[in-house]
Design an enzyme around this catalytic site. Structure first.
Site, PDB file in Angstrom:
ATOM      1  N   THR A 176       0.823  -1.211   0.000  1.00 44.79           N
ATOM      2  CA  THR A 176       0.000   0.000   0.000  1.00 44.79           C
ATOM      3  C   THR A 176       0.861   1.268   0.000  1.00 44.79           C
ATOM      4  O   THR A 176       1.911   1.299   0.617  1.00 44.79           O
ATOM      5  CB  THR A 176      -0.894  -0.019   1.255  1.00 44.79           C
ATOM      6  OG1 THR A 176      -1.792  -1.097   1.117  1.00 44.79           O
ATOM      7  CG2 THR A 176      -1.660   1.263   1.436  1.00 44.79           C
ATOM      8  N   ARG A 204     -14.161  -7.436  -0.238  1.00 44.87           N
ATOM      9  CA  ARG A 204     -13.410  -7.015   0.955  1.00 44.87           C
ATOM     10  C   ARG A 204     -12.792  -5.619   0.735  1.00 44.87           C
ATOM     11  O   ARG A 204     -12.171  -5.338  -0.269  1.00 44.87           O
ATOM     12  CB  ARG A 204     -12.317  -8.031   1.238  1.00 44.87           C
ATOM     13  CG  ARG A 204     -11.486  -7.739   2.477  1.00 44.87           C
ATOM     14  CD  ARG A 204     -10.232  -6.940   2.169  1.00 44.87           C
ATOM     15  NE  ARG A 204      -9.457  -6.658   3.381  1.00 44.87           N
ATOM     16  CZ  ARG A 204      -8.417  -5.831   3.432  1.00 44.87           C
ATOM     17  NH1 ARG A 204      -8.013  -5.227   2.346  1.00 44.87           N
ATOM     18  NH2 ARG A 204      -7.787  -5.610   4.554  1.00 44.87           N
ATOM     19  N   VAL A 205     -12.979  -4.758   1.714  1.00 45.85           N
ATOM     20  CA  VAL A 205     -12.377  -3.427   1.672  1.00 45.85           C
ATOM     21  C   VAL A 205     -11.605  -3.209   2.972  1.00 45.85           C
ATOM     22  O   VAL A 205     -12.103  -3.525   4.049  1.00 45.85           O
ATOM     23  CB  VAL A 205     -13.449  -2.325   1.516  1.00 45.85           C
ATOM     24  CG1 VAL A 205     -12.817  -0.940   1.534  1.00 45.85           C
ATOM     25  CG2 VAL A 205     -14.247  -2.520   0.218  1.00 45.85           C
ATOM     26  N   GLY A 206     -10.397  -2.699   2.856  1.00 46.13           N
ATOM     27  CA  GLY A 206      -9.581  -2.449   4.050  1.00 46.13           C
ATOM     28  C   GLY A 206      -9.712  -1.013   4.542  1.00 46.13           C
ATOM     29  O   GLY A 206     -10.683  -0.314   4.232  1.00 46.13           O
ATOM     30  N   ASP A 207      -8.723  -0.590   5.293  1.00 45.26           N
ATOM     31  CA  ASP A 207      -8.762   0.745   5.908  1.00 45.26           C
ATOM     32  C   ASP A 207      -8.395   1.873   4.951  1.00 45.26           C
ATOM     33  O   ASP A 207      -8.764   3.025   5.182  1.00 45.26           O
ATOM     34  CB  ASP A 207      -7.786   0.772   7.095  1.00 45.26           C
ATOM     35  CG  ASP A 207      -6.346   0.463   6.647  1.00 45.26           C
ATOM     36  OD1 ASP A 207      -6.164  -0.499   5.862  1.00 45.26           O
ATOM     37  OD2 ASP A 207      -5.428   1.183   7.060  1.00 45.26           O
ATOM     38  N   THR A 227      -0.631   2.062   6.771  1.00 50.19           N
ATOM     39  CA  THR A 227      -0.466   0.797   6.065  1.00 50.19           C
ATOM     40  C   THR A 227      -0.378  -0.313   7.107  1.00 50.19           C
ATOM     41  O   THR A 227       0.238  -0.138   8.149  1.00 50.19           O
ATOM     42  CB  THR A 227       0.807   0.773   5.197  1.00 50.19           C
ATOM     43  OG1 THR A 227       1.038  -0.579   4.766  1.00 50.19           O
ATOM     44  CG2 THR A 227       2.033   1.270   5.932  1.00 50.19           C
ATOM     45  N   GLY A 228      -1.020  -1.426   6.841  1.00 50.46           N
ATOM     46  CA  GLY A 228      -0.981  -2.518   7.805  1.00 50.46           C
ATOM     47  C   GLY A 228      -2.201  -3.401   7.674  1.00 50.46           C
ATOM     48  O   GLY A 228      -2.891  -3.383   6.651  1.00 50.46           O
ATOM     49  N   GLY A 230      -5.461  -4.101   7.620  1.00 54.49           N
ATOM     50  CA  GLY A 230      -6.600  -3.196   7.476  1.00 54.49           C
ATOM     51  C   GLY A 230      -7.745  -3.412   8.445  1.00 54.49           C
ATOM     52  O   GLY A 230      -8.319  -2.452   8.971  1.00 54.49           O
TER      53      GLY A 230
HETATM   54  N1  ASP Z   1      -4.037  -1.633   4.795  1.00 51.95           N
HETATM   55  C1  ASP Z   1      -4.176  -2.277   3.517  1.00 51.95           C
HETATM   56  C2  ASP Z   1      -5.454  -3.066   3.490  1.00 51.95           C
HETATM   57  O1  ASP Z   1      -5.798  -3.667   4.504  1.00 51.95           O
HETATM   58  C3  ASP Z   1      -3.065  -3.201   3.184  1.00 51.95           C
HETATM   59  C4  ASP Z   1      -1.659  -2.679   3.324  1.00 51.95           C
HETATM   60  O2  ASP Z   1      -1.410  -1.707   4.029  1.00 51.95           O
HETATM   61  O3  ASP Z   1      -0.751  -3.259   2.687  1.00 51.95           O
HETATM   62  O4  ASP Z   1      -6.099  -3.146   2.460  1.00 51.95           O
END
Ligand code: ASP
Length: 309
Positions: A176, A204-207, A227-228, A230
């Site tokens: 990300t 699926r949707v992350g943060d 980033t992390g 999500g």
């Molecule tokens: N935070 C992002 C997600 O969960 C993934 C990432 O940071 O690599 O979609």
């Protein structure tokens, strides 16, 4: 004149030394530097923080090395579904898109949601319809094809597992991307863009596209891009939590960012990192993983490009 500055990230996670050759590391550094310089030049020329973060994220989206735009990971059906967001700390205007396909620069679509629609968040087919009405050109799936990402996907395709780009797995690669900036007028902004998780399904949707979770900016406090993992960053409302600690507990951007990344998110089981900037141009870039692709530059002449701790 206000101190102006920019920070960018290309994802946080596990990086097994030995997987990284010096040649590959040089490529990462070059792409980070290119994004940093392009964003910084906008600030140097008196441009806005919003313009700078959009530009820096576009450059990272155009690189196949990062899990955003061109380098996005594969979904369970072999497609690419991307999420992005942007926020202007001066006006609190914000835009987010999720589950979009074929768009070269998702961050720009999120900016268009912010500036050309009455809304904050558009998803899936509706977001694509919005892009169509703005005459966005769609890229062929081949534009997003990357051999490494494809291999990553083939390994878990047809299973129920999904994989964060920064999961603790031998060949995991970070992903990300994001940028935060403080311009000459002391206005701040944040932008984030991602392809999400390999083999993700069910929409699926992350943060990353969620204002307050993976992205936030408010001139009262700070601008943040995360980033992390999500799911944990959503539950922890991480970006807004950093801003709240600054606003209500009088913490500095450094203290608040550290508190959230090295304490609060760990307590609920999340891992990752963030970049943050305040209206004085001070930058924080904490992460609780082995590494985070990151870079920063300030008008005081400080420049950093780093991967590991
Ligand atoms: N935070 C992002 C997600 O969960 C993934 C990432 O940071 O690599 O979609």
């Amino acid at each position: 004149m206000n101190t102006f500055s920019i920070a960018i990230h290309g994802g946080a996670g596990t990086l097994v030394k030995g997987m990284m050759t010096s040649e590959l590391e040089a490529k990462y550094r070059a792409d980070l530097k290119n994004a940093l310089d392009q964003g910084y030049t906008i600030l140097e020329n008196g441009g806005t923080a919003v313009d700078a973060v959009e530009k820096a994220v576009q450059v990272l989206e155009d690189s196949p090395l990062f899990n955003a735009g061109k380098g996005s990971v594969f979904t369970a059906t072999g497609s690419h579904e991307m999420d992005a967001s942007i926020m202007d700390g001066k006006t609190l205007n914000a835009g987010g898109v999720s589950l979009i396909t074929g768009i070269k620069n998702p961050v720009s679509l999120s900016r268009d949601v912010m500036e050309k629609s009455e809304h904050v968040f558009l998803a899936g087919e509706g977001a694509m319809q919005f892009a169509k009405e703005l005459d966005y050109k769609l890229e062929e799936p081949s534009y997003f094809y990357d051999e490494f990402r494809h291999k990553q996907w083939l390994e878990i395709k047809d299973t129920d597992s999904f994989q964060l780009d920064h999961a603790t797995k031998k060949d995991s690669k970070f992903g990300t991307v994001g940028a935060v900036a403080c311009d000459q007028n002391g206005n701040i902004a944040a932008a984030t863009s991602t392809g999400g998780m390999t083999n993700k399904k069910w929409g699926r949707v992350g943060d990353s596209p969620m204002i307050g979770a993976g992205n936030y900016a408010n001139n009262k406090t700070c601008a943040i891009s995360c980033t992390g993992s999500g799911e944990f960053f959503i539950r922890g409302v991480v970006a807004y939590d950093v801003a709240c600690l600054m606003e209500h507990k009088n913490m500095s951007v450094q203290e608040a960012s550290n508190e959230v990344i090295n304490k609060r998110i760990l307590e609920i089981g999340g891992d990752g990192g963030l970049i943050a900037v305040d209206t004085k141009g001070d930058i924080a870039m904490p992460f609780n993983t082995e590494g985070m692709y990151r870079a920063s530059k300030t008008s005081e002449g400080k420049e950093l490009i780093a991967i590991y701790k």
